[in-house]
Write a protein that holds these residues in place. Structure first.
Motif, PDB file in Angstrom:
ATOM      1  N   THR A 185      -5.692   1.340   9.285  1.00 32.97           N
ATOM      2  CA  THR A 185      -4.350   1.527   8.577  1.00 32.97           C
ATOM      3  C   THR A 185      -3.527   1.501   9.650  1.00 32.97           C
ATOM      4  O   THR A 185      -2.600   0.947   9.835  1.00 32.97           O
ATOM      5  CB  THR A 185      -4.300   3.363   8.025  1.00 32.97           C
ATOM      6  OG1 THR A 185      -4.890   3.672   7.107  1.00 32.97           O
ATOM      7  CG2 THR A 185      -2.618   3.507   7.740  1.00 32.97           C
TER       8      THR A 185
ATOM      9  N   ALA B  67      -8.469   2.790  -1.016  1.00 35.07           N
ATOM     10  CA  ALA B  67      -7.025   4.184  -1.611  1.00 35.07           C
ATOM     11  C   ALA B  67      -7.306   4.626  -2.780  1.00 35.07           C
ATOM     12  O   ALA B  67      -6.711   5.483  -2.888  1.00 35.07           O
ATOM     13  CB  ALA B  67      -5.554   3.403  -1.603  1.00 35.07           C
TER      14      ALA B  67
ATOM     15  N   SER C 240      -9.132  -3.612   8.276  1.00 34.87           N
ATOM     16  CA  SER C 240      -7.958  -3.715   7.487  1.00 34.87           C
ATOM     17  C   SER C 240      -7.422  -3.512   5.824  1.00 34.87           C
ATOM     18  O   SER C 240      -7.063  -2.741   5.219  1.00 34.87           O
ATOM     19  CB  SER C 240      -7.355  -4.977   7.732  1.00 34.87           C
ATOM     20  OG  SER C 240      -6.361  -4.189   9.257  1.00 34.87           O
ATOM     21  N   GLU C 241      -8.672  -4.460   6.061  1.00 32.99           N
ATOM     22  CA  GLU C 241      -9.375  -4.287   4.112  1.00 32.99           C
ATOM     23  C   GLU C 241      -9.653  -2.749   3.595  1.00 32.99           C
ATOM     24  O   GLU C 241      -9.277  -2.600   2.125  1.00 32.99           O
ATOM     25  CB  GLU C 241     -10.182  -5.501   4.048  1.00 32.99           C
ATOM     26  CG  GLU C 241      -9.810  -7.056   3.989  1.00 32.99           C
ATOM     27  CD  GLU C 241     -10.336  -8.387   3.789  1.00 32.99           C
ATOM     28  OE1 GLU C 241     -11.522  -7.896   3.220  1.00 32.99           O
ATOM     29  OE2 GLU C 241      -9.789  -9.123   4.813  1.00 32.99           O
TER      30      GLU C 241
ATOM     31  N   TYR D  87       1.058  -4.822  13.140  1.00 28.53           N
ATOM     32  CA  TYR D  87       0.483  -6.118  11.694  1.00 28.53           C
ATOM     33  C   TYR D  87      -0.356  -7.673  12.716  1.00 28.53           C
ATOM     34  O   TYR D  87      -0.967  -8.467  12.674  1.00 28.53           O
ATOM     35  CB  TYR D  87       1.732  -5.830  11.241  1.00 28.53           C
ATOM     36  CG  TYR D  87       0.419  -7.098  10.048  1.00 28.53           C
ATOM     37  CD1 TYR D  87      -0.572  -6.696   8.951  1.00 28.53           C
ATOM     38  CD2 TYR D  87       1.171  -8.748   9.980  1.00 28.53           C
ATOM     39  CE1 TYR D  87      -0.902  -8.296   8.185  1.00 28.53           C
ATOM     40  CE2 TYR D  87       1.244 -10.033   8.612  1.00 28.53           C
ATOM     41  CZ  TYR D  87      -0.396  -9.287   8.157  1.00 28.53           C
ATOM     42  OH  TYR D  87      -0.394 -10.295   7.050  1.00 28.53           O
TER      43      TYR D  87
ATOM     44  N   ASN E 218       0.894  -1.185  -0.503  1.00 23.85           N
ATOM     45  CA  ASN E 218       0.295  -0.065   0.021  1.00 23.85           C
ATOM     46  C   ASN E 218       1.410   1.000   0.093  1.00 23.85           C
ATOM     47  O   ASN E 218       1.422   1.489   0.833  1.00 23.85           O
ATOM     48  CB  ASN E 218      -0.958   0.166   2.011  1.00 23.85           C
ATOM     49  CG  ASN E 218      -1.825  -1.340   1.612  1.00 23.85           C
ATOM     50  OD1 ASN E 218      -2.784  -1.168   0.198  1.00 23.85           O
ATOM     51  ND2 ASN E 218      -1.596  -1.852   2.126  1.00 23.85           N
TER      52      ASN E 218
ATOM     53  N   ASP F  52       6.134   2.903   5.170  1.00 23.66           N
ATOM     54  CA  ASP F  52       5.123   1.574   5.674  1.00 23.66           C
ATOM     55  C   ASP F  52       4.375   1.558   5.106  1.00 23.66           C
ATOM     56  O   ASP F  52       3.252   1.466   4.474  1.00 23.66           O
ATOM     57  CB  ASP F  52       4.500   1.398   6.690  1.00 23.66           C
ATOM     58  CG  ASP F  52       4.026   0.559   7.617  1.00 23.66           C
ATOM     59  OD1 ASP F  52       4.097  -0.671   7.359  1.00 23.66           O
ATOM     60  OD2 ASP F  52       3.732   0.763   9.178  1.00 23.66           O
TER      61      ASP F  52
ATOM     62  N   TYR G 148      -3.494  -7.717  12.385  1.00 25.97           N
ATOM     63  CA  TYR G 148      -4.350  -8.026  11.621  1.00 25.97           C
ATOM     64  C   TYR G 148      -4.345  -9.685  12.508  1.00 25.97           C
ATOM     65  O   TYR G 148      -5.271  -9.922  11.536  1.00 25.97           O
ATOM     66  CB  TYR G 148      -3.902  -7.451  10.309  1.00 25.97           C
ATOM     67  CG  TYR G 148      -3.953  -7.992   9.048  1.00 25.97           C
ATOM     68  CD1 TYR G 148      -4.985  -7.528   8.290  1.00 25.97           C
ATOM     69  CD2 TYR G 148      -3.730  -9.173   8.661  1.00 25.97           C
ATOM     70  CE1 TYR G 148      -5.392  -8.352   7.667  1.00 25.97           C
ATOM     71  CE2 TYR G 148      -4.086 -10.254   7.381  1.00 25.97           C
ATOM     72  CZ  TYR G 148      -5.545  -9.601   6.706  1.00 25.97           C
ATOM     73  OH  TYR G 148      -5.713 -10.798   6.011  1.00 25.97           O
ATOM     74  N   LYS G 149      -2.865 -10.327  12.101  1.00 23.79           N
ATOM     75  CA  LYS G 149      -2.723 -11.745  12.279  1.00 23.79           C
ATOM     76  C   LYS G 149      -3.315 -12.595  13.379  1.00 23.79           C
ATOM     77  O   LYS G 149      -4.103 -13.663  12.781  1.00 23.79           O
ATOM     78  CB  LYS G 149      -1.166 -11.593  12.752  1.00 23.79           C
ATOM     79  CG  LYS G 149      -0.337 -13.247  12.068  1.00 23.79           C
ATOM     80  CD  LYS G 149       0.691 -13.245  11.000  1.00 23.79           C
ATOM     81  CE  LYS G 149       0.848 -14.174  10.303  1.00 23.79           C
ATOM     82  NZ  LYS G 149       2.324 -14.043   9.682  1.00 23.79           N
TER      83      LYS G 149
ATOM     84  N   LEU H 269      -2.707  -2.703  10.052  1.00 25.26           N
ATOM     85  CA  LEU H 269      -1.932  -3.043   9.493  1.00 25.26           C
ATOM     86  C   LEU H 269      -0.429  -2.596   9.488  1.00 25.26           C
ATOM     87  O   LEU H 269       0.387  -2.913   8.562  1.00 25.26           O
ATOM     88  CB  LEU H 269      -2.390  -2.994   8.166  1.00 25.26           C
ATOM     89  CG  LEU H 269      -4.008  -3.622   7.725  1.00 25.26           C
ATOM     90  CD1 LEU H 269      -4.130  -2.739   6.031  1.00 25.26           C
ATOM     91  CD2 LEU H 269      -3.324  -5.058   7.598  1.00 25.26           C
ATOM     92  N   SER H 270      -0.203  -1.509   9.767  1.00 24.53           N
ATOM     93  CA  SER H 270       1.182  -0.943  10.442  1.00 24.53           C
ATOM     94  C   SER H 270       2.327  -1.891  10.685  1.00 24.53           C
ATOM     95  O   SER H 270       1.489  -2.833  11.803  1.00 24.53           O
ATOM     96  CB  SER H 270       1.111   0.223  11.374  1.00 24.53           C
ATOM     97  OG  SER H 270       0.387   1.224  10.695  1.00 24.53           O
ATOM     98  N   SER H 271       2.883  -1.244  10.356  1.00 22.05           N
ATOM     99  CA  SER H 271       3.978  -2.753  10.750  1.00 22.05           C
ATOM    100  C   SER H 271       5.058  -1.916  12.333  1.00 22.05           C
ATOM    101  O   SER H 271       4.567  -1.330  12.895  1.00 22.05           O
ATOM    102  CB  SER H 271       5.900  -2.078  10.196  1.00 22.05           C
ATOM    103  OG  SER H 271       6.447  -1.203  10.594  1.00 22.05           O
TER     104      SER H 271
ATOM    105  N   SER I 235      -7.344  -0.292   2.930  1.00 21.80           N
ATOM    106  CA  SER I 235      -6.638  -0.808   1.093  1.00 21.80           C
ATOM    107  C   SER I 235      -7.923  -0.141  -0.334  1.00 21.80           C
ATOM    108  O   SER I 235      -7.077   0.313  -0.641  1.00 21.80           O
ATOM    109  CB  SER I 235      -5.706  -2.462   1.311  1.00 21.80           C
ATOM    110  OG  SER I 235      -5.732  -2.182   0.474  1.00 21.80           O
ATOM    111  N   ASN I 236      -8.340  -0.700   0.187  1.00 21.41           N
ATOM    112  CA  ASN I 236      -9.789  -1.430  -1.089  1.00 21.41           C
ATOM    113  C   ASN I 236     -10.319   0.385  -1.326  1.00 21.41           C
ATOM    114  O   ASN I 236     -10.218   1.344  -2.424  1.00 21.41           O
ATOM    115  CB  ASN I 236     -10.961  -1.706  -0.221  1.00 21.41           C
ATOM    116  CG  ASN I 236     -10.759  -3.332  -0.557  1.00 21.41           C
ATOM    117  OD1 ASN I 236     -10.078  -3.528  -1.116  1.00 21.41           O
ATOM    118  ND2 ASN I 236     -11.476  -4.091   0.595  1.00 21.41           N
TER     119      ASN I 236
END
Lengths: 476, 485
Positions: free
Chosen positions: B362, B322, B315-316, B370, A80, A268, B374-375, B365-367, B319-320
């Motif tokens: 966002t 964006a 999360s999805e 995650y 992304n 990121d 999310y996981k 999902l951020s590093s 991204s969707n």
């Protein structure tokens, strides 16, 4: 030098599929902007990607050709980020489970084979292109390229010099071209290279801080950019500074690398599994089928040329660098050309002429059988080696057969001893003084006499006979 | 006879026998819309001209006796998140208030192949994010049973249009209950098929792994008819299942003797409205009377469903959504540079719930986060799926309330998103597990608000839930009651 260089390359290769990776649009290069687009590759609301099976097949081919393990289960992920040329706001790529892993490519370093590890090969879609010219205060976006299938081939940090990096790139390019999965055109951007590079003291085990170089789009720039960056890093370290982990852009006009963005501003990408595509399950049977269809790859071909045709390794390596060239060579040999002389003609005159015209072997109107015919004319004494050079050039330019050229231009070698004898006699009687000096021991004048006889016979006299007759006549 | 009151099968019968024409039916529906739409506000766009064209074409085909077309001349409404070529498709968002798709969604293509008449595009929570349709960027839709109350969401426009007879039936989409919850609150039948049964191509994505298109109808038979038309593999949707589709109308009148009904105890908890609980228990008794056997079962991970859902869905979604960047289509708010244009466009184009979810997603999902969000949520999702697989070894379907309460008042929960999220507590697990489920009317509260009964089936076993829902419906007359408007 007390420093060791550590380099890893990330190569993006545009795949030679007819259609894009997730839709049916054409991948043709150079069309009018936005004429090869559809709702899917424009990223319209509601569209979904469907994987082009050919792209997967190409990636697997490449994996097999580089000794990778092919994953029976892999998946796509979303990367992304916002950019106008990225229509969905994310790139469909692969992250955790790439299609190929753990391979290697052999390059020749100081006469020995060195294996450069391949970490992974994954598939992804290309982005479009922003165009800043002619748009006033705005920019244009061309999405023809958006969705063109790419492979990203990531090497291990096994490369130790800019020269090795170039060798690796050349070998990788040759493999891709042998497989027909990428045209390898760096200028047009169908093969792109980013480099991760760091330096460390020799014997130091941990890696130094690396920088990432972008925009190095030719073999020459790979070498130049890396050389520059090594010097820069060493200079920073020697002057007591520290290397900043960052992305640097190669500026080919100024021959320097410049900081693009630091790690603080690094994206990121928020990778997560692409929910619009099902995981890729590759059956073993299909892998076997693809494996069976692989062409003979450059390394194997090179070794075969060495053993089968008795060529020196350097000759063989050059001949196999491009498959069409190797095919051209082999056809000529199969038609009866002596392997080493065919190689010499290709590597010498043919390459020189092609390079001068900026042409490749596929564009060449000279065919292997014509070279073999010419070699035959040399062998049976019809033409001399010197004449052959001009016949070769004529064949290259006109595509005519050697016999025709020889006949048309009256280039048949004079092997009639009477005719040559007459010419020799004429020359000696014309240059009596020189003949005297020769007889007095000035032997280097032989060359002068040969030259004069050749001039009289317009180069057609059999040189061996001229030599013998001159010696005989002058010493008597 | 009020033609607008009829079901698909009833209209089809009248059209076939030439008692009425497709134009009569279409006109009746628009007359109904003209008289009640001011109160209900179910639609974003009415497609009068297109409807006329389609009705004329349908009538021509009826006259020619076109065989195999199951929706000839049937006026349908479509939720405004399904792309209709040349017809405004807004997702009830300012971001897409000018978006006219250049392509047709697979579902509406299927409807068109069967000769339907598009009446209009229905209102919804913006980008299907919400449970009350109050998050529409345009206007609030009202519950036809009580205009002070919400119709549910996000397919609130489709549900209220069906309940108010402003169409014969409608399509909706269901990501966490967005068909079943409004169907329950509006007293209509809402069917969400198995994930992968219906193509999502052309459905503007909210959360790709959860979104599924389904139907809102006046009875179960109509759900079966519509499902027959829209189901099946689509080469344009890789996640659509390459399975043959059973004829769902074929199971309608089969008896349900010996069917095992699982009653998950986690769905009858504190916080559930007593009237709802009573109505659902009465419905179970009713099914028992028809020959089914209720069995108490447990879905132990149910309590984690909402948390997992709001991580995965957001999360999805982050991204969707964006792609709405002002560059290619939809709203563009100019700015001094690219970043400024992005910021202005997204600030102005999205409503607050959409922004909230984009930010949540966002973040998850951020590093660095995650793994924790999310996981972990994916792992919970696997456990929830497993729960269902375990109970389906012992029962044929599950029966639960569709919602914990009846329709609440407009504005009642808008200030408290968490309360709003809880209104999907009984429907969300089904999306996480990708199962088919249907909501059928099963009674009314003392305030005359509809109550829904949810039947949840095994993967790709729409037949069993349709069969049971139909048997139940035929033994009651809840579905025949109409709101007074």
């Amino acid at each position: 030098m007390k420093y060791e260089v550590v380099i890893g390359l990330e190569v993006h290769a545009q795949m030679l599929t007819d259609t894009k990776i997730f839709c049916g649009c054409s991948t043709k290069f150079g069309s009018e902007p936005n004429t090869q687009t559809c709702p899917v590759c424009i990223g319209m609301p509601g569209v979904l990607p469907v994987l082009n099976k050919k792209a997967l097949q190409f990636a697997i081919k490449t994996g097999l050709a580089t000794d990778c393990r092919i994953s029976s289960f892999s998946r796509f992920a979303r990367k992304n980020y916002f950019y106008p040329d990225l229509p969905k706001g994310y790139q469909i790529s692969q992250y955790e489970l790439p299609v190929c892993e753990h391979g290697c490519i052999g390059i020749i370093v100081d006469g020995n084979v060195k294996k450069i590890g391949i970490t992974r090969i994954h598939m992804e879609e290309d982005a479009g292109k922003n165009i800043h010219e002619g748009a006033g205060t705005y920019s244009f976006v061309d999405l023809n390229r958006a969705g063109v299938p790419l492979m990203e081939i990531v090497s291990e940090p096994d490369i130790r010099s800019p020269q090795e990096a170039v060798e690796y790139m050349k070998k990788l390019r040759a493999i891709l071209r042998y497989l027909g999965v990428c045209d390898g055109n760096m200028e047009q951007g169908s093969l792109r290279c980013d480099a991760n590079i760091s330096v460390r003291l020799i014997n130091q085990t941990e890696f130094g801080t690396r920088t990432e170089l972008k925009n190095i789009n030719s073999f020459r720039f790979v070498e130049k950019a890396l050389e520059y960056e090594i010097k820069r890093q060493i200079k920073v370290i020697e002057s007591g500074g520290r290397i900043v982990q960052e992305t640097r852009l190669w500026d080919p006009n100024r021959g320097i690398t410049e900081s693009m963005r630091g790690k603080e501003e690094a994206h990121d990408y928020r990778y997560f599994p692409e929910p619009d595509l099902v995981p890729i399950v590759v059956e073993k049977e299909w892998i076997d089928e693809i494996k069976a269809s692989l062409p003979e790859l450059p390394d194997i071909k090179r070794d075969r040329f060495v053993t089968e045709y008795g060529l020196p390794e350097t000759d063989a390596d050059l001949l196999v660098s491009e498959k069409p060239l190797a095919d051209w060579y082999e056809e000529a040999v199969k038609l009866g050309g002596q392997p080493k002389s065919v190689a010499n003609w290709i590597m010498g005159d043919l390459m020189r002429l092609l390079n001068a015209d900026n042409k490749i072997i596929e564009d060449c109107s000279l065919k292997p059988n014509q070279l073999v015919d010419m070699l035959r004319l040399m062998d049976n004494g019809t033409i001399s080696g010197k004449i052959a050079k001009s016949v070769f050039e004529e064949m290259y330019t006109t595509g005519k057969d050697p016999e025709g050229i020889v006949k048309e231009k009256g280039l048949v070698q004079i092997s009639d001893s009477g005719e040559i004898e007459k010419a020799v006699d004429d020359v000696i009687s014309k240059y009596l003084k020189e003949a005297e000096r020769y007889r007095a021991g000035e032997e280097k004048l032989m060359g002068f006499f040969v030259g004069q006889v050749m001039k009289v016979t317009k180069g057609k006299a059999n040189p061996q006979m001229v030599n013998e007759l001159l010696k005989q006549k002058l010493s008597s | 006879m009020d033609l607008f009151r009829l079901s698909i099968s009833e209209v089809t019968h009248l059209l076939k026998t030439k008692e009425v024409s497709a134009l009569d039916v279409m006109n009746a529906v628009f007359q109904r819309i003209d008289s009640v739409e001011d109160k209900v506000k179910a639609y974003v766009t009415l497609t009068r001209e297109k409807a006329l064209e389609m009705a004329v074409k349908a009538q021509k085909e009826i006259n020619e006796g076109a065989p195999g077309k199951m929706l000839l001349g049937i006026p349908l409404a479509v939720k405004d998140n399904m792309c209709t070529k040349g017809v405004l498709t807004t997702c009830s968002s300012g971001m897409l208030s000018n978006f006219i798709p250049p392509y047709e969604s697979t579902v509406t293509s299927s409807l068109a192949e069967h000769g339907y008449v598009l009446i209009g595009k229905t209102n919804m929570d913006e980008f299907a994010m919400g449970s009350s349709t109050e998050n529409s960027g345009f206007h609030v839709t009202r519950n036809p049973w009580n205009l002070e109350r919400i119709p549910g969401g996000s397919s609130g426009g489709s549900a209220s249009a069906v309940a108010a007879d402003e169409c014969i039936a409608a399509l909706g989409s269901d990501t966490g209950g967005s068909i079943r919850q409004p169907a329950a609150l509006c007293g209509v039948v809402g069917m969400k098929p198995t994930y992968g049964r219906v193509s999502r191509y052309g459905l503007v994505a909210f959360a790709s792994s959860l979104d599924q298109i389904g139907t809102l109808t006046k009875n179960v038979q109509d759900a079966a008819i519509l499902m027959n038309v829209i189901s099946g593999h689509d080469p344009y949707d890789s996640t659509s299942a390459p399975l043959t589709v059973p004829d769902l109308t074929g199971v309608l009148d089969k008896d349900i003797k010996g069917i095992k009904l699982g009653i998950p105890k986690e769905y009858f908890i504190e916080g559930i409205d007593k009237e709802i609980e009573a109505a659902v228990y009465a419905a179970i008794k009713n099914l028992e009377g028809l020959g089914a056997t209720p069995v108490e079962v447990s879905l132990p991970h149910t309590e984690y469903a909402i948390a997992a859902y709001y991580i995965l869905a957001t999360s999805e979604a982050s991204s969707n959504l964006a792609r709405y960047d002002g560059v290619k289509y939809g709203l563009r708010a100019e700015g001094k540079d690219l970043m400024d244009m992005y910021l202005n466009t997204r600030a102005r184009g999205f409503g607050s719930e959409v922004k909230r979810r984009i930010m949540l997603g966002t973040y998850t999902l951020s590093s660095g986060y995650y793994e924790a969000y999310y996981k972990k949520a994916q792992q919970v999702r696997t456990l929830i799926k497993q729960d269902f697989e375990d109970v389906f070894k012992h029962v044929d379907l599950l029966v639960t309330p569709t919602t914990p309460t009846a329709a609440f008042k407009i504005g009642e929960k808008t200030a408290d998103p968490l309360q709003m999220y809880l209104s999907d507590i009984f429907t969300i697990s089904v999306n996480l597990a990708g199962l088919p489920a249907i909501s059928v009317p099963c009674g009314f509260t003392a305030d005359n608000l509809p109550i829904g009964l949810q039947c949840i089936g095994k993967h790709f076993d729409e037949e069993t839930i349709i069969k049971v829902a139909h048997a139940y419906e035929q033994s009651t007359d809840w579905h025949r009651r109409k709101p007074v408007l």
